[in-house]
Design an enzyme around this catalytic site. Structure first.
Site, PDB file in Angstrom:
ATOM      1  N   LYS A 110      49.330  30.101  27.127  1.00 35.17           N
ATOM      2  CA  LYS A 110      48.549  30.566  28.277  1.00 35.17           C
ATOM      3  C   LYS A 110      47.258  29.757  28.341  1.00 35.17           C
ATOM      4  O   LYS A 110      46.469  29.763  27.401  1.00 35.17           O
ATOM      5  CB  LYS A 110      48.245  32.051  28.153  1.00 35.17           C
ATOM      6  CG  LYS A 110      47.368  32.562  29.278  1.00 35.17           C
ATOM      7  CD  LYS A 110      47.222  34.077  29.242  1.00 35.17           C
ATOM      8  CE  LYS A 110      46.283  34.537  30.352  1.00 35.17           C
ATOM      9  NZ  LYS A 110      46.104  35.990  30.345  1.00 35.17           N
ATOM     10  N   LYS A 170      37.118  32.201  29.342  1.00 33.70           N
ATOM     11  CA  LYS A 170      38.057  32.629  28.300  1.00 33.70           C
ATOM     12  C   LYS A 170      38.496  31.464  27.417  1.00 33.70           C
ATOM     13  O   LYS A 170      39.564  31.500  26.794  1.00 33.70           O
ATOM     14  CB  LYS A 170      39.260  33.329  28.956  1.00 33.70           C
ATOM     15  CG  LYS A 170      38.872  34.568  29.782  1.00 33.70           C
ATOM     16  CD  LYS A 170      40.075  35.407  30.196  1.00 33.70           C
ATOM     17  CE  LYS A 170      39.633  36.674  30.931  1.00 33.70           C
ATOM     18  NZ  LYS A 170      40.770  37.583  31.251  1.00 33.70           N
ATOM     19  N   TYR A 205      55.046  36.812  42.517  1.00 31.86           N
ATOM     20  CA  TYR A 205      54.683  37.810  43.526  1.00 31.86           C
ATOM     21  C   TYR A 205      55.600  37.716  44.737  1.00 31.86           C
ATOM     22  O   TYR A 205      55.604  38.600  45.586  1.00 31.86           O
ATOM     23  CB  TYR A 205      53.214  37.638  43.923  1.00 31.86           C
ATOM     24  CG  TYR A 205      52.280  37.783  42.728  1.00 31.86           C
ATOM     25  CD1 TYR A 205      51.972  39.046  42.214  1.00 31.86           C
ATOM     26  CD2 TYR A 205      51.749  36.671  42.083  1.00 31.86           C
ATOM     27  CE1 TYR A 205      51.151  39.179  41.107  1.00 31.86           C
ATOM     28  CE2 TYR A 205      50.929  36.794  40.974  1.00 31.86           C
ATOM     29  CZ  TYR A 205      50.630  38.049  40.487  1.00 31.86           C
ATOM     30  OH  TYR A 205      49.838  38.179  39.382  1.00 31.86           O
ATOM     31  N   LYS A 217      52.111  29.724  31.169  1.00 27.68           N
ATOM     32  CA  LYS A 217      51.299  30.262  32.261  1.00 27.68           C
ATOM     33  C   LYS A 217      50.026  29.453  32.422  1.00 27.68           C
ATOM     34  O   LYS A 217      49.374  29.213  31.408  1.00 27.68           O
ATOM     35  CB  LYS A 217      50.974  31.712  31.927  1.00 27.68           C
ATOM     36  CG  LYS A 217      50.120  32.399  32.921  1.00 27.68           C
ATOM     37  CD  LYS A 217      49.801  33.776  32.427  1.00 27.68           C
ATOM     38  CE  LYS A 217      48.802  34.368  33.410  1.00 27.68           C
ATOM     39  NZ  LYS A 217      48.234  35.581  32.916  1.00 27.68           N
ATOM     40  N   SER A 227      48.638  34.101  40.359  1.00 27.86           N
ATOM     41  CA  SER A 227      48.031  34.518  41.625  1.00 27.86           C
ATOM     42  C   SER A 227      47.493  33.344  42.441  1.00 27.86           C
ATOM     43  O   SER A 227      47.626  33.322  43.663  1.00 27.86           O
ATOM     44  CB  SER A 227      46.911  35.517  41.335  1.00 27.86           C
ATOM     45  OG  SER A 227      45.964  34.961  40.438  1.00 27.86           O
ATOM     46  N   ARG A 252      42.209  38.259  39.107  1.00 24.18           N
ATOM     47  CA  ARG A 252      41.014  38.953  38.614  1.00 24.18           C
ATOM     48  C   ARG A 252      40.397  39.800  39.718  1.00 24.18           C
ATOM     49  O   ARG A 252      39.817  40.847  39.446  1.00 24.18           O
ATOM     50  CB  ARG A 252      40.023  37.951  38.011  1.00 24.18           C
ATOM     51  CG  ARG A 252      40.564  37.379  36.695  1.00 24.18           C
ATOM     52  CD  ARG A 252      39.631  36.365  36.049  1.00 24.18           C
ATOM     53  NE  ARG A 252      40.326  35.654  34.978  1.00 24.18           N
ATOM     54  CZ  ARG A 252      39.872  34.539  34.412  1.00 24.18           C
ATOM     55  NH1 ARG A 252      38.717  34.022  34.783  1.00 24.18           N
ATOM     56  NH2 ARG A 252      40.566  33.956  33.444  1.00 24.18           N
TER      57      ARG A 252
HETATM   58  C1  PBG Z   1      44.817  39.031  31.648  1.00 29.09           C
HETATM   59  C2  PBG Z   1      45.833  38.429  32.547  1.00 29.09           C
HETATM   60  C3  PBG Z   1      45.548  37.482  33.508  1.00 29.09           C
HETATM   61  C4  PBG Z   1      46.724  37.256  34.210  1.00 29.09           C
HETATM   62  C5  PBG Z   1      47.731  38.042  33.639  1.00 29.09           C
HETATM   63  N1  PBG Z   1      47.162  38.754  32.598  1.00 29.09           N
HETATM   64  C6  PBG Z   1      44.259  36.834  33.887  1.00 29.09           C
HETATM   65  C7  PBG Z   1      43.378  36.293  32.859  1.00 29.09           C
HETATM   66  O1  PBG Z   1      43.782  35.912  31.769  1.00 29.09           O
HETATM   67  O2  PBG Z   1      42.169  36.261  33.149  1.00 29.09           O
HETATM   68  C8  PBG Z   1      46.829  36.317  35.366  1.00 29.09           C
HETATM   69  C9  PBG Z   1      47.960  36.498  36.314  1.00 29.09           C
HETATM   70  C10 PBG Z   1      47.787  35.839  37.632  1.00 29.09           C
HETATM   71  O3  PBG Z   1      46.818  35.087  37.881  1.00 29.09           O
HETATM   72  O4  PBG Z   1      48.643  36.074  38.496  1.00 29.09           O
HETATM   73  N2  PBG Z   1      45.178  39.490  30.445  1.00 29.09           N
END
Ligand code: PBG
Length: 332
Positions: A202, A225, A321, A256, A282, A212
């Protein structure tokens, strides 16, 4: 090794493309509704929904509406849904205690889906960010994200989700050692058949912005992060993370975001040969929706082509989605 071809005109590669029937016969990759995992946002309340402006067409749904959505997903042949909770700002705390409450909105949604659509596999998210006052996936002390203390909390979250009936747990937090700790706890509690899909590779990505917004973390998040999510420049590290998570008991792994990281998907699949998934996140969704809204791209063509690219890159399935509309298109 690429196959050796007889020289033109003995070889005319267009022959196999001449008709739909021939193209169907030689098609190498297939996309099916059974490849889809549908991420959904759940919130408190009854029979209500709210729009998410940066994700047109996606809404946060109350638990009863999520249950209805699950029935529709089941009818469309979507095998799994992944639940993300929206927590009111006032319920977020530094100790994140709501994260492992059996009655938080995510755990209620798991039970509601299992009741309404027992054949849907329910996937969860394990990370503290929806419950954390500062928007991080782990506990924050003096500006540091604590690893081991966070893992203890993630284990409690995992057990509450398994107890609520979740089929697939999705640790998305990127703490070290969490897969092993969660697996040991699951075995100890008799949850032998709960699957773990590790968010193994990730990346610290700009593409999570709309998500978010959806879970209300944008305003809360302090800093970035990058001390726990991966540097987008790294590939070898992704393989080490996948190897590590498999060795600790992950059953499936995820890459991801999705489309900007298809090289990683392919390499993970080729190296490990394990169930490999990608999350079309997203920001990827928002980009496409913006182009569709402007009439710059044709959704009928582009969504299927995009999802096919994940399959071609070696993925067994995709979190997207677009799942409901894609399933509809594929079934129709
Ligand atoms: C957080 C989490 C995130 C997503 C899934 N779980 C965002 C992040 O790490 O800040 C992102 C999914 C998306 O953008 O569709 N644990």
């Amino acid at each position: 090794m690429p196959p050796v071809l007889a020289p033109f005109p003995a070889t005319r590669l267009r022959r196999n493309r001449a008709t739909p029937a021939l193209r169907a016969l030689v098609r190498e990759t297939h996309l099916d509704s059974s490849d889809l995992i549908w991420p959904v946002f759940v919130m408190d309340g009854e029979d209500c929904a709210t729009d998410i402006p940066s994700m047109p067409g996606v809404q946060r749904l109350s638990v009863d509406r999520i249950a209805k959505a699950a029935v529709e997903a089941e009818a469309r042949g979507i095998p799994a849904m992944c639940i993300f909770p929206y927590t009111d700002m006032s319920a977020r705390t530094e100790d994140c205690a709501l994260a492992w409450s059996m009655d938080n909105v995510a755990n209620r949604a798991i039970r509601a889906i299992k009741d309404a659509a027992p054949n849907i596999a329910v996937m969860t998210d394990i990370a503290l960010d929806p419950y954390n006052i500062n928007g991080h996936d782990g506990f924050v002390v003096d500006g540091q994200i604590l690893n081991d203390e966070t893992v203890e909390a993630l284990v409690k979250m995992a057990l509450a989700q398994a107890e609520s009936g979740a089929d697939i747990l999705g640790p998305s937090d990127m703490m070290d050692g969490r897969i092993g700790a969660i697996r040991t706890a699951l075995e100890g509690a008799g949850h032998r058949n709960v699957t773990i899909m590790s968010y193994a590779a990730k990346y610290a990505s700009g593409y999570y912005g709309p998500f978010r917004d959806a879970v209300g973390a944008s305003a809360a998040l302090k800093g970035d992060k990058k001390t726990y999510q991966m540097d987008p420049a790294n590939r070898d590290e992704a393989l080490r993370l996948v190897a590590r998570d498999l060795s600790e008991g992950a059953d499936m792994v995820m890459v991801k975001p999705g489309m900007p990281y298809l090289d990683i998907c392919r390499q993970v699949k080729d190296t490990f040969g394990v169930p490999t998934f990608a999350y079309q996140v997203s920001g990827e969704y928002a980009m496409l929706k913006a182009a569709f809204a402007n009439g710059w791209l044709d959704p009928q063509k582009v969504v299927l082509e995009t999802l096919m690219s994940f399959k071609r890159a070696g993925c067994d399935g995709i979190l997207t989605y677009f799942a409901p509309e894609v399933a509809e298109a594929l079934n129709g």
